[in-house]
Design an enzyme around this catalytic site. Sequence first.
Site, PDB file in Angstrom:
ATOM      1  N   LEU A 131       0.845  -1.203   0.000  1.00 38.89           N
ATOM      2  CA  LEU A 131       0.000   0.000   0.000  1.00 38.89           C
ATOM      3  C   LEU A 131       0.876   1.246   0.000  1.00 38.89           C
ATOM      4  CD1 LEU A 131      -2.895   1.190   0.268  1.00 38.89           C
ATOM      5  CD2 LEU A 131      -2.493   1.249   2.735  1.00 38.89           C
ATOM      6  N   HIS A 235       4.927   2.043  12.495  1.00 36.23           N
ATOM      7  CA  HIS A 235       5.582   3.259  12.013  1.00 36.23           C
ATOM      8  C   HIS A 235       4.568   4.399  11.970  1.00 36.23           C
ATOM      9  CE1 HIS A 235       7.664   6.000   9.258  1.00 36.23           C
ATOM     10  NE2 HIS A 235       8.758   5.268   9.387  1.00 36.23           N
TER      11      HIS A 235
END
Length: 360
Positions: A131, A235
């Site tokens: 993605l 993240h």
Amino acid sequence: MAPSTSLRVVRLARRSDLPALLKLAGLAGPGMTSFKPDRAALDARLARVAATVEGHAPTAEQGYLFVMEDVATGEIAGVCGLEAAVGLEQPFYTYRKDTIVHASRELNVWSRMLTLSLSNDLTGYSELCSLLLDPAWRGHGNGALLSKARFLFMAQFPERFGPHVCAELRGFFDDSGQSPFWQSLGQHFFKIDFDQADYLTSIGKKSFVAELMPKYPIYVDFLSAQAQAAIGVTHRDTLPARRLLEQEGMRSGAHVDIFDSGPVLEARVADLRAARDSRYLSVNIAATPDEDGSPAPAVANAEPYLVACLGLEGFRATLVTGRPERRAFAVSQGVAQALGVKQGDRIQVLPLKPPRAEAI
């Protein structure tokens, strides 16, 4: 910046998309193993998509790559992927989080220790991957459309996927771009830097993982404090993507990435929101002010919907504001053309967000 009013569609990637995909891949940072700016690898992946759709690819090689395209300009603004079954040909490694209890009756002392064990538990799972959205296109529902269109595809073709699906998310990196988990563990065994190990796995060279990784469970308490704190942490740039996946029913399980310890989300395909809640309605092509000069009819309780045409090779999905009316869903002529549907055709419809979901 991308125009907020432009119509975007998500469709299967084609060989002609290679230049745009290379440009997008150049925007990816460290930790995005499955989408690197490698012309040969991307070309091979597009060939694999074509073979999958045509029915020529064996199960171990079946995969799909989707792009988000601006209908007016043809610009490719994002990409996302789906693998039919991981680990059948190349190993799919994760660390499994386990707990070991040590106890001494004589000293009346006991301790619970977290361990990490190299695992192939997710072999055969389908995987959501790759993605990536151009930063210039963030907002206006683009990220949600790009990520969630894959779930509509899976709901249409469940026979093409395994009973379970997973998604590896990028783990924590500090302000200097380093992974504390890698620095405390991986680098001691591999003797190469993170990017090199990441690249090797991205092109299918994974034998070194089994050859060099520790064969016994790793006691987490032996790692640095920074590495311990990073285990299972997403993240910061990937947090919006994680929330989108969680809206669709994905949840963090017992596995983390072997390099940066990012979380692995999992779900049963049958339990995904698109599988449960998609509706299949008839297209009602409604006139818009641009088309006949009449005022746009007000739609009560309108909300964003994911809408997709039915079909494999011609799969297309977009985002429409509206509301189902009985057994039909109204779209403009422009949306109908972008999806390749005509009056009365069947389409797949799903609210963009589940009830009470936060905006992304």
